[in-house]
Motif scaffolding. Structure first.
Motif, PDB file in Angstrom:
ATOM      1  N   SER A   1      -4.179   3.594  -2.583  1.00 34.14           N
ATOM      2  CA  SER A   1      -3.301   3.516  -1.422  1.00 34.14           C
ATOM      3  C   SER A   1      -3.985   4.098  -0.190  1.00 34.14           C
ATOM      4  O   SER A   1      -3.980   3.500   0.885  1.00 34.14           O
ATOM      5  CB  SER A   1      -2.000   4.260  -1.716  1.00 34.14           C
TER       6      SER A   1
ATOM      7  N   VAL B   1       0.837  -1.202   0.000  1.00 34.36           N
ATOM      8  CA  VAL B   1       0.000   0.000   0.000  1.00 34.36           C
ATOM      9  C   VAL B   1       0.874   1.256   0.000  1.00 34.36           C
ATOM     10  O   VAL B   1       0.621   2.216  -0.728  1.00 34.36           O
ATOM     11  CB  VAL B   1      -0.950  -0.019   1.222  1.00 34.36           C
TER      12      VAL B   1
ATOM     13  N   SER C   1      -4.793   1.980   3.221  1.00 38.15           N
ATOM     14  CA  SER C   1      -4.102   2.312   4.463  1.00 38.15           C
ATOM     15  C   SER C   1      -5.125   2.726   5.521  1.00 38.15           C
ATOM     16  O   SER C   1      -4.975   2.387   6.699  1.00 38.15           O
ATOM     17  CB  SER C   1      -3.059   3.415   4.231  1.00 38.15           C
TER      18      SER C   1
END
Lengths: 524, 391
Positions: free
Chosen positions: A160, A108, A164
């Motif tokens: 991403s 990520v 996250s």
């Protein structure tokens, strides 16, 4: 790196980032680089605006720099840094061994350097969009062959960001140590519950909107142009993402400041429960105010009214937070080490940014403010002496825990006073320019705006230069030079991180800690 | 607030990034009240909100400052234990709502007025292009383009060493300005031929976006003749900073002459509104020796409504039950004018003598009003001279 499990061998360790402290470090290093890149871009902007006339860059290049400055600072600087603080601190703050999906952190994270490298390449493969970070069509359709690269880069950051945040949210919900009830978590954890929820809600919207732009360009779909399309549809979609994004960039700062002020006031946070509810209400309200970015697009009167009132209302929970911070300071026993100085400045200057936002909520007056330097002043006050100052406070606050040595307090004080003075000379006159009628995002301006622009450009250079003090001070700590830090270097600090040695072990809370009431943000 | 000076341009010179410290324009720091009634309203809202925000900010900073000075460990204080108070928290949640409601109401009302684009006297169609403005007067058949003035262009490019400070209104000047008549309601229909632009002249009101495939409406009524400058306010590509807007507000006659010079059809003078009538100066009228019929009727109505209508009623119908006679068709108001004047000066029965309270002009005016309004149409006028003679 002391007790506990030792780090994996080099390559693997940094590829998977399975240790949350490694992950946090990676995000913070990336954010530092991106802050450097993004502020260098802003220095190009400020050099061009030092005098009327075109001296430094062609207006077409200027516009690309405006676009990249915004995107790099938002996604690469502020957001990456907050994710970094979350990875670094949240597992420890709730007594967890690590993040919920440990090996997810690496893949990520590594999407981000790829995405930002791609963004920064676009000027050299035909030109980045000349739109600013809002990327409005039809203008963005005039971008050359770099457009698909640009769209892919933005989509990568959203993917991403989504994952996250999912990891952080599940960690906070599922990995708390026994005794760490939701309503006893540090405020920083609470603000991240809401932030992660907001990121997960709006990142798909931005990704979808970017893909629709790509489809318009390459598949001929016509969502945002042509006989059946609407340029306004794009704006509605963009700000459905974009307004919650504003709170994504400031809620974690609220959490940091709510952690730091009580430590140095030696007094518990005033109104913990109301802070949690204020955070939740801001999170919810942030979804129903988006169209205040579109007051001048000619939307119907009813829409103008609704978004004017909803925007005014969101200032109430925000005000509650400011009042609570002041009440926390009231009758405390305060000391003003560098973290407290930055946190105090945050409260005052975030309030200035909040008030210019409240002024802009009045639609008929916003017809004047909109797209001027008044708005540039507004959001820079929220983001720079706002969010960025909160992060600086947090770095000074936790660096002794991370490195085991104290930073230089003298240099910290110099850095603070240098920054707080130059930042106000930098951003405050922008209010005047905007009210006097200078539009934002112009490469050149009418001569009546010269004086303030020169003042601003000089202050920008000085503010930037002053950060060298900060870099030196932090670098000194990272090189382990300085006085030994105790486990709890701040007398009034609460929280599980202070029960660990300084520097903290590489591997912490492999078994859940026994939590003493003293360490809880709200023990009763 | 406006400050004059160019101290910072001197500082600029001092750091060696040489540009001339020639006195640039004013250091304008605040929104301008503008040249229309609506911009004045908006300015008032801006000022009110700024005052509210500044008051709260000063309050917060004062409390915080006191705390920072007093509640320090170095002063030997022990930290207090309190960490919540339901009452205080409810108060500072509810009070802001009340303050916000107080400003929301006038803001909403101004917004409604700004959206009332009906019944314009002059209609203009505006189209934004990369990077110029196109103006069309559909009723007059006038159409032209408005581009950045040539000398600004030369200074931007530095042709022949021309510098921005050498030209008048750098980047705020055009070849063909928009021309509109003063006091008329100007209705604008704004669109774009390519990307989004935004049409903005601060002194004439806020901006409105020019969006392709969409027509946005806006209106303004300029109260003062003059030249007003603005520029495109929405990033529209490379030339965004170089598409200014200049509006010349001219007299009705000049406007009609300009349309004709452009080869267009000017509207009849009567179709354009005149300046709204200034409120009458009653003190000056009351002191004058001679009144026109209009002046007499204006002043007379003012006096009648202020004094006489309490008994005789606003429409002159009187109040028979209380013994107050009607004036409409009455012997006094339609009979000989000298007797009418006499009765106002000296009174009769329940009617007081007004001779000492009113000037000659006021008595003449109220008599004229009573004989030619309130359903009477005698046609004659009393003069201040007649009143003076009868005293």
């Amino acid at each position: 790196m002391k007790a506990g499990a030792s780090p994996a061998r080099g390559g693997r360790r940094w590829l998977w980032l399975a240790n949350h402290k490694d992950a946090g470090t990676a995000y913070l290093v990336l954010a530092a680089i991106m802050f450097l890149v993004g502020s260098s871009l802003s220095l190009v902007i400020r050099s061009e605006l030092f005098a009327p006339g075109i001296q430094v860059v062609d207006p077409a290049v200027y516009n690309q720099i405006v676009t990249l400055h915004g995107l790099i600072m938002i996604f690469g600087g502020i957001m990456a840094a907050f994710v970094g603080f979350a990875n670094m601190m949240l597992p420890v703050m709730i007594g967890a061994h690590g993040l919920w999906a440990r090996r997810a952190s690496g893949p990520v994270f590594w999407m981000l350097p790829v995405a930002f490298a791609a963004l920064l390449v676009t000027p050299f493969i035909g030109g980045a969009p000349q739109t600013g970070w809002t990327m409005y069509p039809p203008l963005i359709m005039q971008t050359g062959p770099a457009l698909p690269v640009f769209i892919a880069a933005v989509c990568l950051t959203t993917i991403s960001g989504f994952f996250s945040s999912a990891n952080i949210l599940v960690t906070l919900l599922r990995k708390r140590a026994p005794g760490m009830a939701m309503l006893r978590m540090p405020l920083f954890a609470w603000t991240w519950v809401v932030t992660a929820f907001l990121i997960m809600a709006v990142m798909p919207v931005l990704a979808g909107t970017m893909l629709m732009l790509g489809a318009d360009r390459y598949l001929g779909t016509g969502f945002f142009g042509g006989p059946d399309g609407s340029a306004l549809l794009y704006q509605h979609l963009f700000w459905t993402f974009g307004h919650p994004e504003v709170y994504i960039m400031v809620l974690p700062a609220f959490g940091l400041v709510s952690t730091i002020i009580p430590s140095f006031a030696r007094k518990r946070l005033f109104g913990y429960t109301s802070m949690v509810y204020a955070t939740l209400s801001i999170g919810l309200l942030s979804f129903i105010v988006w169209s205040h970015h579109m007051f001048t697009t000619g939307q119907p009167l009813a829409a103008e009214m609704f978004f004017m009132f909803s925007t005014m209302i969101i200032s109430v929970p925000t005000g509650v937070k400011v009042f609570n911070w002041v009440a926390t300071m009231w009758r405390g026993a305060m000391t003003f080490e560098t973290p407290m100085l930055f946190a105090t400045a945050f409260v005052v200057m975030f309030m200035i940014g909040g008030f210019s936002g409240l002024m802009s909520s009045l639609a008929p007056v916003d017809f004047q403010y909109h797209d001027t330097y008044f708005v540039v002043a507004h959001f820079h006050y929220v983001l720079v002496p706002g969010s960025l100052f909160a992060m600086m406070a947090a770095l000074y606050y936790w660096m002794p825990k991370w490195t085991g040595v104290m930073y230089s307090e003298g240099l910290g004080q110099v850095h603070f006073w240098w920054s707080v003075i130059t930042i106000n000379v930098l951003f405050f006159p922008m209010h005047f320019l905007g009210l006097a009628g200078m539009p934002r995002r112009i490469a050149d301006y009418s001569t009546q705006f010269t004086d303030f622009n020169q003042m601003i450009s000089i202050a920008a250079g000085l503010f930037f230069a002053g950060q060298l003090i900060f870099v030196f001070n932090m670098g000194r700590s990272l090189a382990r030079r300085g006085a030994q830090a105790s486990a709890r270097p701040w007398e009034g600090a609460r929280g599980l991180e202070w029960t660990l040695a300084s520097p903290w072990p590489y591997d912490t809370f492999a078994t859940p800690p026994r939590i003493e009431a003293r360490e809880l943000a709200k023990p009763d | 607030m406006r400050l004059r000076g160019s101290g910072w341009s001197r500082a600029g010179l001092a750091v060696g990034l040489a540009i001339s410290p020639a006195a640039y324009a004013d250091w304008q720091m605040n929104l301008s009240p503008g040249a229309t009634a609506m911009t004045h309203q908006v300015w008032n809202l801006h000022t009110a909100m700024l005052a509210i925000c500044a008051t709260i900010a000063i309050g917060v900073i004062a409390v915080m400052g006191w705390s920072i000075l007093r509640h320090r460990k170095s002063r030997g204080v022990e930290p207090a234990e309190f960490h919540e108070s339901i009452g205080v928290e409810i108060a500072w949640t509810v009070l802001p709502f009340i303050v916000l409601a107080a400003i929301a109401i006038p803001a909403a009302s101004t917004l409604v007025s700004l959206y009332d684009t009906d019944a314009a006297d002059v209609h203009i169609e505006i189209t934004g292009h990369q990077w110029l403005w196109e103006y069309r007067y559909p009723d007059a058949g006038v159409h032209f383009y408005s581009r950045l003035a040539a000398d600004s262009r030369r200074a931007e490019l530095g042709v022949d060493g021309t510098r921005p400070q050498d030209v008048a209104h750098y980047l705020r000047d055009v070849d063909n300005p928009l021309v509109v008549p003063v006091h008329a309601k100007i209705g604008l229909s704004i669109t774009s031929a390519d990307v989004i632009h935004s049409w903005w002249v601060p002194a004439l009101g806020g901006k409105k976006d020019a969006i392709p495939g969409r027509i946005n409406k806006k209106w303004f009524t300029a109260d003062e003749i003059g030249t007003y400058r603005g520029q495109c306010a929405e990033l529209c590509g490379r030339g965004h900073a170089f598409m200014p807007i200049v509006v010349k507000v001219v007299s009705k006659a000049d406007y009609r002459a300009w349309l004709k010079a452009q080869g267009g059809q000017a509207p009849a003078a009567a179709d354009l509104p005149d300046a709204p009538a200034a409120p009458a100066d009653f003190d000056a009228l009351a002191a004058s020796d001679a009144l026109s019929r209009d002046e007499a009727m204006t002043l007379g109505k003012h006096v009648y409504n202020g004094l006489c209508s309490a008994c005789h009623q606003r429409d002159g119908s009187g109040l028979a039950a209380a013994g107050y006679p009607a004036l409409t068709g009455s012997d006094v108001a339609t009979g000989p004018i000298a007797a009418h004047i006499n009765q106002v000066i000296y009174g009769k029965n329940a009617m007081p003598a007004f001779g000492r309270q009113l000037t000659d002009a006021e008595i003449a005016a109220v008599v004229t009003y009573e004989r030619n309004a309130l359903g009477n149409a005698v046609g004659d006028e009393a003069t201040p001279k007649q009143v003076e003679d009868l005293r």
